[in-house]
Design a protein around this motif. Structure first.
Motif, PDB file in Angstrom:
ATOM      1  N   ALA A 184       0.869  -1.166   0.117  1.00  0.00           N
ATOM      2  CA  ALA A 184       0.126   0.085  -0.096  1.00  0.00           C
ATOM      3  C   ALA A 184       0.861   1.123   0.004  1.00  0.00           C
ATOM      4  CB  ALA A 184      -1.072   0.079   1.244  1.00  0.00           C
ATOM      5  N   MET A 185       0.480   2.274  -0.721  1.00  0.00           N
ATOM      6  CA  MET A 185       1.163   3.509  -0.620  1.00  0.00           C
ATOM      7  C   MET A 185       0.166   4.632  -0.466  1.00  0.00           C
ATOM      8  SD  MET A 185       4.495   3.221  -1.543  1.00  0.00           S
ATOM      9  CE  MET A 185       4.953   4.756  -2.184  1.00  0.00           C
ATOM     10  N   ILE A 186       0.664   5.631   0.498  1.00  0.00           N
ATOM     11  CA  ILE A 186      -0.238   6.961   0.767  1.00  0.00           C
ATOM     12  C   ILE A 186       0.352   7.955  -0.001  1.00  0.00           C
ATOM     13  CG2 ILE A 186      -0.597   8.582   2.685  1.00  0.00           C
ATOM     14  CD1 ILE A 186       0.180   6.241   4.542  1.00  0.00           C
ATOM     15  N   ALA A 187      -0.385   8.409  -1.179  1.00  0.00           N
ATOM     16  CA  ALA A 187       0.125   9.287  -2.268  1.00  0.00           C
ATOM     17  C   ALA A 187      -0.505  10.509  -2.789  1.00  0.00           C
ATOM     18  CB  ALA A 187       0.575   8.346  -3.497  1.00  0.00           C
ATOM     19  N   VAL A 238      -5.078   6.519  -0.864  1.00  0.00           N
ATOM     20  CA  VAL A 238      -4.351   5.405  -0.473  1.00  0.00           C
ATOM     21  C   VAL A 238      -4.540   4.408  -1.516  1.00  0.00           C
ATOM     22  CG1 VAL A 238      -4.379   3.364   1.204  1.00  0.00           C
ATOM     23  CG2 VAL A 238      -4.695   5.701   2.136  1.00  0.00           C
ATOM     24  N   LEU A 239      -3.382   3.914  -2.062  1.00  0.00           N
ATOM     25  CA  LEU A 239      -3.506   2.909  -3.330  1.00  0.00           C
ATOM     26  C   LEU A 239      -2.877   1.637  -2.488  1.00  0.00           C
ATOM     27  CD1 LEU A 239      -1.336   4.840  -5.779  1.00  0.00           C
ATOM     28  CD2 LEU A 239      -3.754   4.891  -5.559  1.00  0.00           C
ATOM     29  N   GLU A 240      -3.482   0.588  -3.064  1.00  0.00           N
ATOM     30  CA  GLU A 240      -3.240  -0.877  -2.371  1.00  0.00           C
ATOM     31  C   GLU A 240      -3.391  -1.800  -3.412  1.00  0.00           C
ATOM     32  OE1 GLU A 240      -5.244  -2.908   1.404  1.00  0.00           O
ATOM     33  OE2 GLU A 240      -5.972  -0.845   0.886  1.00  0.00           O
ATOM     34  N   GLU A 241      -2.576  -2.752  -3.236  1.00  0.00           N
ATOM     35  CA  GLU A 241      -2.401  -3.998  -4.071  1.00  0.00           C
ATOM     36  C   GLU A 241      -3.866  -4.900  -3.884  1.00  0.00           C
ATOM     37  OE1 GLU A 241      -2.225  -8.003  -5.276  1.00  0.00           O
ATOM     38  OE2 GLU A 241      -1.499  -7.805  -3.222  1.00  0.00           O
ATOM     39  N   LEU A 242      -4.459  -5.030  -4.952  1.00  0.00           N
ATOM     40  CA  LEU A 242      -5.934  -5.607  -5.121  1.00  0.00           C
ATOM     41  C   LEU A 242      -5.973  -6.577  -4.112  1.00  0.00           C
ATOM     42  CD1 LEU A 242      -8.732  -5.883  -6.179  1.00  0.00           C
ATOM     43  CD2 LEU A 242      -7.820  -7.086  -8.158  1.00  0.00           C
ATOM     44  N   GLU A 243      -5.214  -7.912  -4.263  1.00  0.00           N
ATOM     45  CA  GLU A 243      -5.402  -9.003  -3.412  1.00  0.00           C
ATOM     46  C   GLU A 243      -5.147  -8.538  -1.886  1.00  0.00           C
ATOM     47  OE1 GLU A 243      -6.410 -11.787  -4.594  1.00  0.00           O
ATOM     48  OE2 GLU A 243      -6.423 -10.780  -6.556  1.00  0.00           O
ATOM     49  N   HIS A 244      -4.382  -7.731  -1.442  1.00  0.00           N
ATOM     50  CA  HIS A 244      -4.292  -7.111  -0.322  1.00  0.00           C
ATOM     51  C   HIS A 244      -5.637  -6.369   0.389  1.00  0.00           C
ATOM     52  CE1 HIS A 244      -3.046  -4.361   3.065  1.00  0.00           C
ATOM     53  NE2 HIS A 244      -2.156  -5.478   3.451  1.00  0.00           N
ATOM     54  N   ALA A 245      -6.325  -5.515  -0.593  1.00  0.00           N
ATOM     55  CA  ALA A 245      -7.260  -4.835  -0.372  1.00  0.00           C
ATOM     56  C   ALA A 245      -8.506  -6.155   0.050  1.00  0.00           C
ATOM     57  CB  ALA A 245      -7.547  -4.094  -1.440  1.00  0.00           C
ATOM     58  N   LEU A 246      -8.537  -6.881  -0.938  1.00  0.00           N
ATOM     59  CA  LEU A 246      -9.590  -7.807  -0.886  1.00  0.00           C
ATOM     60  C   LEU A 246      -9.520  -8.732   0.447  1.00  0.00           C
ATOM     61  CD1 LEU A 246      -9.975  -9.065  -4.494  1.00  0.00           C
ATOM     62  CD2 LEU A 246     -11.366  -7.745  -3.611  1.00  0.00           C
ATOM     63  N   SER A 247      -8.270  -8.997   0.543  1.00  0.00           N
ATOM     64  CA  SER A 247      -8.054  -9.995   1.844  1.00  0.00           C
ATOM     65  C   SER A 247      -8.592  -9.303   3.332  1.00  0.00           C
ATOM     66  CB  SER A 247      -6.517 -10.563   1.881  1.00  0.00           C
ATOM     67  OG  SER A 247      -5.768  -9.250   2.376  1.00  0.00           O
TER      68      SER A 247
END
Length: 411
Positions: A184-187, A238-247
């Motif tokens: 994840a990134m705060i951007a 907040v950007l997040e890798e999809l699988e991480h967000a879904l999990s």
């Protein structure tokens, strides 16, 4: 295999509201954040209006003692980042801190601090200059303070590309996750440029509107536009890798799918003829997204309300999209927010993902007199419902920096 990246949190401090929800509500209502210049004496400048943040209190986020060690641009950044992370319901602790990064830029940084401390130096000598002068002034301090307050220990960087800063920051953060260097990134971007020297400089190079009427000074794509209205604030996602967000069952606003970044190699302030650099940035972003031009339904334009920018950005869109340029919608929310310089791309990315999520296009306000050179669909004077699936957000900066990010409806 490139990882998919989604937007799971948004946070904003803007001339239209001190959070993302209020800002978006006012944009859709066509309200203006532009008003009389109050932070400075307007009699000393050719520009009489500005888009100032109103009623913001950093002590809602940071203790007074710590806040005094930060420039105003860092106040906005830290607050917007805290709101974005809270919105994403992203818990940062020892288990994941090194996988969560921060990439927040500023076009100018702590100019207000510089001016105030230089005055102290001139009157009272170097011994009276604040020990916090340098860490308050440097543009990377927003990203540094965000990481300190939120405990994010991953990739930590700051982009300075003038008015393209916010968009470049989000694009670069997207690539960090896509290649697997963070989950994840705060951007985004932050700016507090309503200062004596900043306004003097922009007046001197005739970039600012001299129209004294707050209701019509920022009028992108209108024949009678005469410059931008300076604004301030921060926009953070907040950007997040999809699988991480879904999990973790995260709420997803949209998917970020493409990023283009180019240089004009032409002039320090003027865009390249025909918006040539912007053409390439848009083409790269569309290609990076695995889309074709006809897939794009809406563009959040850079749309500064300056004579050259709006003409050349329109030409660039026609060059990229051909006949489709007349079928897609395009608007400049700077007609209401003013130009937040390094923060513009952050706030406009938020507008872009909310437009996708809610199926509504923000308007270009104050549009009265058509310009023959600007003849596209600018969603004039009122928001419009539209089922859109893919959008671009453009930012073009002094120095010839061009940045475009592409978002898609998450499915």
């Amino acid at each position: 295999m490139k990882k998919r990246v989604v937007v799971t949190g948004i946070g904003a401090v803007s001339p239209l509201g001190n959070d993302a929800a209020a800002t978006w509500k006012n944009v859709l209502a066509g309200k203006s954040g532009v008003g009389p210049l109050t932070r400075l004496n307007p009699d000393e400048y050719s520009a009489k209006v500005a888009a100032e943040v109103k009623g913001f209190d950093i002590e809602n986020y940071v203790e007074r003692k710590e806040a005094r060690k930060m420039d105003r641009f860092t106040h906005y950044a830290v607050a917007a980042a805290m709101m974005a992370v809270k919105d994403a319901e992203l818990k940062i602790d020892d288990s994941n801190a090194d996988q969560i990064g921060v990439w927040v830029g500023s076009g100018i940084g702590g100019l207000e601090t510089f001016e105030n401390q230089f005055e102290v130096f001139q009157k009272r000598g170097y011994r009276r200059v604040s020990p916090f002068f340098v860490p308050m002034m440097i543009p990377d301090m927003a990203t540094g303070q965000i990481s300190i307050y939120l405990g994010a220990k991953g990739v930590n960087s700051c982009t300075v590309t003038a008015c393209a800063t916010g968009t470049n920051s989000i694009g670069d953060a997207f690539k960090v996750i896509q290649r697997g260097d963070a989950t994840a990134m705060i951007a985004g971007g932050a700016e507090a440029p309503i200062t004596r020297m900043s306004v003097a400089g922009f007046c001197a190079n005739t970039a600012l509107s001299t129209n004294p009427d707050p209701e019509t000074a920022s009028r992108p794509f209108d024949l009678n536009r005469d410059g931008f209205v300076i604004g301030e604030g921060a926009g953070i996602v907040v950007l997040e890798e999809l699988e991480h967000a879904l999990s973790r069952g995260a709420h997803i606003y949209a998917e970020i799918v493409g990023y283009g970044s180019t240089g004009d190699a032409h002039h320090i302030t003027a865009p390249a003829p025909g918006g040539e650099g912007g053409v390439r940035a848009m083409k790269i972003a569309i290609q990076d997204a695995g889309l074709v031009p006809e897939d794009i339904d809406y563009i959040n334009a850079h749309g500064t309300s300056t004579p050259y920018n709006d003409k050349y950005e329109t030409m660039a869109v026609k060059e990229v999209f051909g006949d489709h340029a007349y079928k897609l919608a395009m608007s400049s929310t700077k007609s209401m927010t003013g130009h937040l310089l390094g923060a513009a791309g952050g706030v406009e990315a938020i507008f872009s993902v909310l437009a996708l999520k809610e199926g509504i296009l923000p308007p270009t306000m104050n549009y009265e007199t058509p310009d023959p050179d600007c003849d596209l669909d600018y969603v004039v004077n009122e928001a419009r419902k539209a089922d859109i699936k893919a959008v671009l957000s453009n930012s073009l900066g002094f120095g010839g920096h061009n940045a475009t990010i592409a978002f898609k409806k998450y499915e």
